[in-house]
Design a protein around this motif. Structure first.
Motif, mmCIF file in Angstrom:
data_model
loop_
_atom_site.group_PDB
_atom_site.id
_atom_site.type_symbol
_atom_site.label_atom_id
_atom_site.label_comp_id
_atom_site.label_asym_id
_atom_site.label_seq_id
_atom_site.Cartn_x
_atom_site.Cartn_y
_atom_site.Cartn_z
ATOM 1 N N UNK A 6 0.849 -1.182 -0.109
ATOM 2 C CA UNK A 6 -0.182 0.173 -0.129
ATOM 3 C C UNK A 6 0.545 0.868 0.059
ATOM 4 N N UNK A 7 0.040 2.307 -1.036
ATOM 5 C CA UNK A 7 1.562 3.497 -1.279
ATOM 6 C C UNK A 7 0.022 4.373 -0.672
ATOM 7 N N UNK A 67 -8.713 1.517 -8.387
ATOM 8 C CA UNK A 67 -7.895 2.572 -7.980
ATOM 9 C C UNK A 67 -6.560 2.442 -8.737
ATOM 10 N N UNK A 68 -5.871 0.394 -8.834
ATOM 11 C CA UNK A 68 -5.150 0.352 -9.777
ATOM 12 C C UNK A 68 -4.676 0.146 -10.745
ATOM 13 N N UNK A 69 -6.168 0.357 -11.377
ATOM 14 C CA UNK A 69 -6.599 0.515 -13.109
ATOM 15 C C UNK A 69 -5.878 1.685 -13.534
ATOM 16 N N UNK A 70 -6.252 2.018 -12.425
ATOM 17 C CA UNK A 70 -5.290 3.852 -13.115
ATOM 18 C C UNK A 70 -3.856 4.088 -13.479
ATOM 19 N N UNK A 71 -3.098 3.351 -12.578
ATOM 20 C CA UNK A 71 -1.515 2.525 -12.962
ATOM 21 C C UNK A 71 -1.302 1.517 -13.511
ATOM 22 N N UNK A 79 5.625 5.814 -7.647
ATOM 23 C CA UNK A 79 4.666 6.938 -8.196
ATOM 24 C C UNK A 79 3.281 6.269 -8.146
ATOM 25 N N UNK A 80 2.749 5.230 -8.098
ATOM 26 C CA UNK A 80 1.683 4.691 -7.694
ATOM 27 C C UNK A 80 0.882 5.329 -5.937
#
Length: 139
Positions: A6-7, A67-71, A79-80
């Motif tokens: 988690x970031x 949210x993960x799809x954004x990256x 940077x994520x």
């Protein structure tokens, strides 16, 4: 081996149980936001946190996937921010708890809705006790 991360802070995973968040938030801000959402002061090592969040778990999984799809396609994981893969670990563990219940301990109480294809498709009664011991040994 696969890591769950988690970031910027693990509290993002908790926050996703209540709201979709796609902007970076500081660790201190997470604590304040969670205190408001939970209705009492957020404590990092609260042993009851799982119980408090459980009814929202499926929403958190959906929000984390979104949210993960954004990256997608971006390989600089630092940077994520924000991002998490904790939902992948949770789904993996949930599958194994359901499998344990179906194959080994049909009376094992689950704290969340049971949605197992294996049980739905099964027409056989649960195995006798001596079979269960064999399955347990294999796990």
């Amino acid at each position: 081996m696969k890591a769950a991360y988690t970031n910027e802070a693990f509290e993002l995973w908790y926050l996703l149980h209540f709201n979709y968040v796609d902007t970076g938030v500081s660790r201190e801000q997470y604590q304040g936001m969670l205190t408001k959402l939970i209705g009492k002061k957020y404590k990092k090592n609260d042993p009851k946190m799982y119980e408090k969040l459980l009814k929202h778990q499926q929403k958190a999984i959906q929000r984390a996937k979104r949210l993960l799809k954004c990256y997608e396609g971006q390989t600089n994981y630092a940077d994520h921010n924000p991002s998490t893969t904790v939902h992948e670990l949770v789904e993996f563990l949930n599958d194994h708890v359901w499998q344990f219940r179906c194959q080994v301990a049909p009376d094992y109480p689950l704290p969340y809705p049971h949605n197992c294809k294996q049980c739905e498709e099964s027409v056989q009664p649960s195995p006798p006790y001596h079979c269960r011991r064999k399955i347990k040994a294999e796990l």
